[in-house]
Design a protein around this motif. Structure first.
Motif, PDB file in Angstrom:
ATOM      1  N   GLY A 278       0.877  -1.164   0.000  1.00  0.00           N
ATOM      2  CA  GLY A 278       0.000   0.000   0.000  1.00  0.00           C
ATOM      3  C   GLY A 278       0.913   1.211   0.000  1.00  0.00           C
ATOM      4  N   HIS A 279       0.335   2.421  -0.047  1.00  0.00           N
ATOM      5  CA  HIS A 279       1.239   3.579   0.003  1.00  0.00           C
ATOM      6  C   HIS A 279       1.162   4.279   1.350  1.00  0.00           C
ATOM      7  CE1 HIS A 279      -1.811   6.758  -0.824  1.00  0.00           C
ATOM      8  NE2 HIS A 279      -2.360   5.890  -1.633  1.00  0.00           N
ATOM      9  N   LEU A 280       2.351   4.577   1.862  1.00  0.00           N
ATOM     10  CA  LEU A 280       2.476   5.100   3.221  1.00  0.00           C
ATOM     11  C   LEU A 280       2.176   6.593   3.299  1.00  0.00           C
ATOM     12  CD1 LEU A 280       3.168   4.106   6.035  1.00  0.00           C
ATOM     13  CD2 LEU A 280       5.590   4.427   5.539  1.00  0.00           C
ATOM     14  N   HIS A 290      -8.213   5.671   5.310  1.00  0.00           N
ATOM     15  CA  HIS A 290      -8.608   4.815   4.185  1.00  0.00           C
ATOM     16  C   HIS A 290      -7.566   4.868   3.074  1.00  0.00           C
ATOM     17  CE1 HIS A 290     -12.448   3.028   5.166  1.00  0.00           C
ATOM     18  NE2 HIS A 290     -12.907   4.172   5.627  1.00  0.00           N
ATOM     19  N   ASP A 291      -7.072   6.082   2.803  1.00  0.00           N
ATOM     20  CA  ASP A 291      -6.133   6.285   1.687  1.00  0.00           C
ATOM     21  C   ASP A 291      -4.795   6.770   2.205  1.00  0.00           C
ATOM     22  OD1 ASP A 291      -5.040   6.563  -0.795  1.00  0.00           O
ATOM     23  OD2 ASP A 291      -6.146   8.368  -1.310  1.00  0.00           O
ATOM     24  N   ASP A 292      -3.839   5.916   2.439  1.00  0.00           N
ATOM     25  CA  ASP A 292      -3.945   4.485   2.257  1.00  0.00           C
ATOM     26  C   ASP A 292      -3.352   3.790   3.484  1.00  0.00           C
ATOM     27  OD1 ASP A 292      -4.349   2.002   1.067  1.00  0.00           O
ATOM     28  OD2 ASP A 292      -2.475   2.058  -0.010  1.00  0.00           O
ATOM     29  N   GLY A 293      -3.603   4.407   4.659  1.00  0.00           N
ATOM     30  CA  GLY A 293      -3.164   3.746   5.880  1.00  0.00           C
ATOM     31  C   GLY A 293      -3.678   2.319   5.926  1.00  0.00           C
ATOM     32  N   ASN A 324       5.048   8.244  -1.415  1.00  0.00           N
ATOM     33  CA  ASN A 324       4.797   9.295  -2.432  1.00  0.00           C
ATOM     34  C   ASN A 324       3.895   8.882  -3.596  1.00  0.00           C
ATOM     35  OD1 ASN A 324       6.551  11.006  -5.024  1.00  0.00           O
ATOM     36  ND2 ASN A 324       5.200  11.996  -3.570  1.00  0.00           N
ATOM     37  N   GLU A 325       2.908   8.032  -3.337  1.00  0.00           N
ATOM     38  CA  GLU A 325       1.948   7.730  -4.403  1.00  0.00           C
ATOM     39  C   GLU A 325       1.171   8.975  -4.783  1.00  0.00           C
ATOM     40  OE1 GLU A 325      -1.905   6.697  -6.233  1.00  0.00           O
ATOM     41  OE2 GLU A 325      -1.605   7.657  -4.318  1.00  0.00           O
ATOM     42  N   GLU A 326       0.784   9.748  -3.771  1.00  0.00           N
ATOM     43  CA  GLU A 326      -0.189  10.820  -4.029  1.00  0.00           C
ATOM     44  C   GLU A 326       0.316  11.917  -4.952  1.00  0.00           C
ATOM     45  OE1 GLU A 326      -3.132  10.483  -3.492  1.00  0.00           O
ATOM     46  OE2 GLU A 326      -3.526   9.369  -1.662  1.00  0.00           O
ATOM     47  N   SER A 352      -3.393  -2.838  -2.011  1.00  0.00           N
ATOM     48  CA  SER A 352      -4.670  -2.405  -1.463  1.00  0.00           C
ATOM     49  C   SER A 352      -4.638  -0.889  -1.390  1.00  0.00           C
ATOM     50  CB  SER A 352      -4.868  -2.998  -0.061  1.00  0.00           C
ATOM     51  OG  SER A 352      -5.920  -2.313   0.624  1.00  0.00           O
ATOM     52  N   ASP A 353      -5.377  -0.236  -2.260  1.00  0.00           N
ATOM     53  CA  ASP A 353      -5.419   1.232  -2.275  1.00  0.00           C
ATOM     54  C   ASP A 353      -6.789   1.714  -2.716  1.00  0.00           C
ATOM     55  OD1 ASP A 353      -4.750   3.887  -2.170  1.00  0.00           O
ATOM     56  OD2 ASP A 353      -3.644   3.900  -4.061  1.00  0.00           O
ATOM     57  N   SER A 354      -7.821   1.060  -2.215  1.00  0.00           N
ATOM     58  CA  SER A 354      -9.179   1.478  -2.547  1.00  0.00           C
ATOM     59  C   SER A 354     -10.024   1.607  -1.289  1.00  0.00           C
ATOM     60  CB  SER A 354      -9.821   0.472  -3.506  1.00  0.00           C
ATOM     61  OG  SER A 354      -9.032   0.359  -4.672  1.00  0.00           O
ATOM     62  N   ARG A 417     -18.545   4.004  -0.569  1.00  0.00           N
ATOM     63  CA  ARG A 417     -18.288   5.126   0.344  1.00  0.00           C
ATOM     64  C   ARG A 417     -16.887   5.720   0.219  1.00  0.00           C
ATOM     65  NH1 ARG A 417     -19.017   2.129   5.475  1.00  0.00           N
ATOM     66  NH2 ARG A 417     -18.802   0.382   4.047  1.00  0.00           N
ATOM     67  N   TYR A 418     -16.048   5.070  -0.579  1.00  0.00           N
ATOM     68  CA  TYR A 418     -14.646   5.498  -0.637  1.00  0.00           C
ATOM     69  C   TYR A 418     -14.504   6.965  -1.018  1.00  0.00           C
ATOM     70  CZ  TYR A 418      -9.635   5.231  -1.730  1.00  0.00           C
ATOM     71  OH  TYR A 418      -8.279   5.423  -1.770  1.00  0.00           O
ATOM     72  N   PHE A 419     -15.232   7.377  -2.041  1.00  0.00           N
ATOM     73  CA  PHE A 419     -15.059   8.759  -2.513  1.00  0.00           C
ATOM     74  C   PHE A 419     -15.854   9.776  -1.684  1.00  0.00           C
ATOM     75  CE2 PHE A 419     -13.533   6.143  -5.964  1.00  0.00           C
ATOM     76  CZ  PHE A 419     -12.297   6.744  -6.188  1.00  0.00           C
TER      77      PHE A 419
END
Ligand code: ZN
Length: 456
Positions: A278-280, A290-293, A324-326, A352-354, A417-419
């Motif tokens: 996942g991205h830290l 959620h994004d993305d802990g 640094n995904e974001e 897992s990033d959703s 509900r993600y967005f």
């Protein structure tokens, strides 16, 4: 049929049956561990509440690197290490101002948030007329004469007809990512983006923009959906209205950061790797639960359950916290670069990033043969409600591995509900359900177990 042949066939069949039974038992063991002694939720609690949001280059991102490294060591992973990566260091500065002025209805503040990587207006702010568009194509039709000196307002909503909200997000995202530079080509002085969400409320959603090289960098903000509708109505009622925006964000020089990697060494094929990650990093509002802990703690947990249950992987399992995904994807790119340089053989990468919602299955980007093989495990995964094993998208951080041939797989949680929370101040720990998070982690462990045992 000869008797010996029949016996041989029966033996073969019973070997398959025993293996399937082993898989069934091991998957049960994996889920039992994650659901009775799960560590994903307490890890997320620490990451979210004690460390908080983790924008690349921030002190809290550095703290998250150290925390996840320590956790993987504490769980007894065979190898835990940091992989250096230089990341952009963008800072938001003081709170943004968005204001409709000179309108028939008087001045009205609206909820805005600077887009990631945006230049700021500085304390003097920016005041200009606004022109609303629904697409990047519309800019060309309007041309310089209609756009020059104005703020372009990109107002195409996410399409609610998509059942998977990720598709709706993908369908509207070009306005945020490319819109500011496209508008600047026609002389726009600023950009306002309708927030990328299906929720109708007053919370603005940030997210990255990418400036095109050689094009003037103009400041850009996102406006809440309620604000966007109000702005649109105001423009229609009074074309001469102006918009004032004030942002204090800026891009500082790159800083050193890290991907965090923890491994369990394979017992039979240690040189074959299965990545789960996942991205830290996160945006700097909310705490990025959620994004993305969620994805990070699920990845650690997916490997931890092997250690805890004594299921020894044949291949090397690697949990990766990408940095640094974001606002740059530097971590994902660096991971892939190093893997290629070292000639590491990755057979699969799972991200897992959703969001940490109820898992439904997996989206898979691979050859048709590999997809068919993974789908053949459907009966083993169905008892855990993992029924969607479909062609799909892996994840931003693992995508750079594509030319090295692994199957790229994305955990697919329920997306409705993600967005609502994505990239907002509302993405906080209290929005994550413990059990849903744990089921996601167990699902990831289950799939990497089958990939590890059966190969691809
Ligand atoms: Zn993300």
């Amino acid at each position: 049929m000869k008797k010996q042949m029949l016996v041989a066939l029966m033996l073969l069949f019973s070997a398959f049956a025993t293996q399937a039974q082993n898989h069934e038992q091991n998957l049960r063991t994996i889920f039992d561990e994650a659901l009775t002694n799960g560590q994903s939720y307490p890890m997320l609690e620490y990451l979210s509440l004690n460390i908080g949001h983790r924008l690349s280059g921030s002190p809290s991102a550095a703290a998250a690197v150290e925390y996840t490294r320590q956790q993987m060591e504490a769980y007894g992973f065979d190898k835990v290490y940091l992989q250096e990566v230089m990341v952009p260091h963008w800072v938001r500065g003081q709170k943004e101002i968005g204001r409709i002025v000179n309108s028939k209805f008087g001045s009205q503040d609206v909820s805005v948030i600077a887009l990631g990587n945006s230049v700021g207006t500085g304390p003097e702010g920016l005041l200009a007329e606004v022109i609303e568009v629904q697409s990047l194509d519309e800019l060309e039709k309007l041309g310089k004469k209609n756009i020059e000196g104005k703020i372009v307002f990109f107002n195409r909503p996410m399409d609610p007809k998509h059942i998977h909200t990720g598709h709706a997000y993908g369908g509207a995202g070009d306005q945020r990512v490319k819109g500011p530079s496209e508008a600047a080509k026609y002389g726009a002085v600023g950009a306002i983006n309708r927030s990328l969400t299906l929720a109708q409320n007053d919370t603005p959603h940030t997210g990255t923009l990418i400036y095109e090289e050689g094009v003037t960098q103009i400041p850009a903000v996102a406006i809440s959906t309620v604000g966007a509708d109000y702005l649109s109505r105001t423009i229609k009622a009074n074309k001469a209205m102006k918009f004032y925006m004030e942002t204090h964000c800026e891009m500082l020089p790159d800083v050193l950061s890290y991907n965090v990697i923890g491994e369990l060494t394979g017992s039979e094929k240690p040189d074959e790797y299965i990545v789960v990650g996942g991205h830290l990093d996160s945006w700097d509002v909310g705490d990025g639960s959620h994004d993305d802990g969620a994805g990070c703690v699920q990845a650690i947990e997916a490997v931890r359950v092997f250690k805890a249950t004594g299921i020894r992987p044949k291949r090397t399992l690697r949990a990766v916290m990408f940095m640094n995904e974001e606002n740059g994807l530097r971590g994902g790119k660096e991971y892939a670069r190093v893997a290629k340089e070292k000639g590491e053989k990755h057979i699969a990468a799972l991200e897992s990033d959703s969001g940490g919602f109820t898992p439904r299955g997996f989206g898979i980007k691979s050859s048709p043969e590999v997809l068919t093989k993974i789908q053949s495990w459907g009966d083993l995964l169905a008892p855990y409600d993992l029924r969607k094993i479909v062609k799909g998208y892996g994840g931003a951080d693992i995508n750079p591995l594509e030319d090295q041939g692994p199957a790229l797989i994305g955990l697919m949680p329920d997306s409705q509900r993600y967005f609502d929370y994505h990239h907002t101040a509302d993405d906080t720990f209290d929005k994550v359900n413990k059990r849903e998070l744990e089921l996601g982690a167990a699902s990831m462990a289950a799939l990497i177990y089958l990939i590890d045992q059966e190969g691809l």
